[in-house]
Design an enzyme around this catalytic site. Structure first.
Site, mmCIF file in Angstrom:
data_model
loop_
_atom_site.group_PDB
_atom_site.id
_atom_site.type_symbol
_atom_site.label_atom_id
_atom_site.label_comp_id
_atom_site.label_asym_id
_atom_site.label_seq_id
_atom_site.Cartn_x
_atom_site.Cartn_y
_atom_site.Cartn_z
ATOM 1 N N CYS A 175 -2.215 9.261 2.173
ATOM 2 C CA CYS A 175 -1.409 8.745 1.100
ATOM 3 C C CYS A 175 -2.398 8.818 0.005
ATOM 4 O O CYS A 175 -1.977 9.015 -1.278
ATOM 5 C CB CYS A 175 -1.313 6.961 1.405
ATOM 6 S SG CYS A 175 -2.878 6.110 1.639
ATOM 7 N N GLU A 195 0.872 -0.864 -0.139
ATOM 8 C CA GLU A 195 -0.083 0.076 -0.062
ATOM 9 C C GLU A 195 1.064 1.149 0.092
ATOM 10 O O GLU A 195 1.388 1.559 0.990
ATOM 11 C CB GLU A 195 -0.838 -0.118 1.326
ATOM 12 C CG GLU A 195 -2.025 0.843 1.206
ATOM 13 C CD GLU A 195 -2.878 0.683 0.080
ATOM 14 O OE1 GLU A 195 -3.008 1.615 -0.894
ATOM 15 O OE2 GLU A 195 -3.441 -0.505 -0.177
#
Length: 488
Positions: A263, A229
């Protein structure tokens, strides 16, 4: 967190390979022994584990908020409890009632092959989880929920940049789980290197792209499958017909939360040249309304540490030195002490591709605006670059939005909003290309940490073996050629 160019990947010479014992190997061995002796956890035990986890999160909620606050210097407590605590509890609530159905063997579609086929979802074994500092609770607990739902044992390495939160998680999970089932190891960068080198049955890492490459290289030595991720530069496109005040408020949701240290935060905006100034004015209004003060505002999160604070300031100065216009939005005109690590929301116009703000993942409250002359130019700009973790597209034309979603590639996307796709645990969350590999949340977390095993139960009366055996009849090849013509 930057997204560098790909690096050459070569295995090190055997003389350079470390031969010292991995300090965490005994923990992994203990978990593997427990799996062999106890068998895979059944659905009842998995549900019980998630229920115990939910109770523990609730009991430690305030302590977790305080720990995150201390690690950041200051972080909005409302954002912490919403994103870290309630987010994990919501995912547990969605998951625990569905494990029984998810884990049940599935029949493949009819007419897809021989009858008697089944697909079994089995635990992979021992899963390693490496969390990230920007959401140090949720980015540990969310993959843990998926791994437990799938029936695995789990080892966790929280990020070293948030040590107080890591210690609370270690104590909290240690109170409810035996170390042979779930355990937390803490430590510095070397601890993370040792952790990633373990021969897990699956390894999940959340963080920046360059470290993700190193984790993948370490896992490759053990042929360990990975979920990565990562991040990247998530673009935002605003079309000519979309209301700018509405766009600014919705983009600010993604850019303002956690001071942009997310993110999937909007990284830069692509907008028509003739609307650039109007958007800057709309953005200034939105920021001024949401953050009327900055220095002592409890809703404003600090940058995590001095290194990242200085990195962001250097990005701004780099853009200024190369000719960009820097617009700092400080509604009250306050003097902000550097010790508070608060960066005023900053818009940068007149950007060029040689500036750091257009090359590196920003991870802060800085928003570059790149003017374009057409929607096609904006889309070409996105598709000429590494695939982002998220794409945000603002358009009143639903049909055009559908086409853009179909023709662009990103980990996830929102139409007419930002970051909210992350909150839907019925959809997979993950990256593609430079932004990651694999996906999780809800059912997708269950499948990510499960081995999908195909099993064929054959009839007592029939088997292809009675037809597929030599010596083959002379006419058999002709029949096979007819089958080829029929199917092609």
């Amino acid at each position: 967190m930057s997204t560098p160019q790909p690096t050459a990947i070569r295995p090190p010479p055997l003389t350079e390979v470390q031969t010292r014992a991995n300090p965490y190997q005994p923990i992994l061995d203990r978990q593997r022994r427990a799996l062999r002796e106890q068998g895979f956890p059944d659905v009842t035990r998995r549900v019980a584990a998630l229920e115990a986890l939910a109770r523990s999160i609730g009991a430690h909620a305030d302590e977790l908020v305080r720990a995150v606050q201390a690690d950041f210097g200051h972080r909005s407590p409302h954002e912490t409890i919403a994103s870290e605590v309630l987010g994990a509890l919501a995912e547990i609530r969605l998951t625990k009632g569905k494990i029984k159905g998810w884990a049940k063997p599935k029949r493949p579609p009819l007419l897809s092959g021989l009858p008697g086929g089944r697909i079994y979802y089995q635990p992979k074994g021992v899963v390693g989880i490496m969390g990230a500092w920007n959401y140090p609770v949720m980015l540990v607990l969310s993959p843990l929920i998926g791994a437990l739902a799938a029936g695995n044992h789990v080892m966790i390495k929280p990020p070293d940049m948030t040590p107080r939160t890591a210690e609370v998680l270690k104590r909290m999970l240690g109170e409810i789980f035996d170390a042979s089932y779930v355990t937390v190891v803490t430590g510095d960068v070397q601890a993370a290197i040792d952790f990633s080198a373990l021969p897990f049955d699956h390894l999940m890492y959340t963080g920046n792209t360059e470290i993700g490459r190193r984790v993948m290289m370490a896992a490759a030595r053990n042929l360990t499958p990975v979920t990565l991720e990562l991040g990247g530069k998530s673009p935002t496109v605003i079309t000519d017909d979309y209301p700018l005040d509405k766009a600014a408020n919705r983009i600010l949701l993604g850019k303002g939360v956690n001071a942009g240290q997310t993110c999937i935060a909007p990284d830069y905006v692509l907008i028509s040249r003739h609307r650039q100034q109007a958007f800057l004015e709309a953005w200034t209004r939105a920021v001024s309304q949401r953050y009327p003060t900055l220095a002592d505002n409890p809703d404003v999160t600090w940058i995590i540490n001095d290194r990242h604070y200085n990195r962001l300031q250097a990005m701004i100065e780099d853009a200024r030195a190369k000719g960009a216009q820097v617009h700092e939005i400080n509604p009250a005109g306050e003097a902000i002490p550097e010790s508070k690590r608060v960066i005023a929301p900053t818009v940068i116009t007149g950007v060029t591709d040689d500036m750091r703000v257009m090359q590196e993942e920003i991870f802060g409250p800085i928003l570059p605006i790149r003017a374009v002359d057409s929607l096609n130019e904006a889309l070409d700009y996105i598709m000429d670059r590494p695939r982002p973790l998220a794409l945000y597209y603002f358009d009143e034309d639903r049909g055009r939005a559908e086409r853009v979603m179909a023709e662009t590639i990103s980990g996830g996307a929102c139409v007419n909003d930002t970051v909210v796709h992350l909150a839907n645990f019925n959809m997979p969350f993950g990256g593609t290309g430079d932004s990651g590999a694999g996906a999780y949340h809800g059912f997708w977390g269950f499948t990510e940490f499960s081995h999908k095993k195909s099993v064929q139960f054959q009839s007592k009366r029939f088997s292809p073996a009675q037809f597929i055996r030599g010596p083959y009849p002379v006419k058999a090849y002709g029949y096979l050629q007819r089958a080829v013509r029929f199917l092609s």
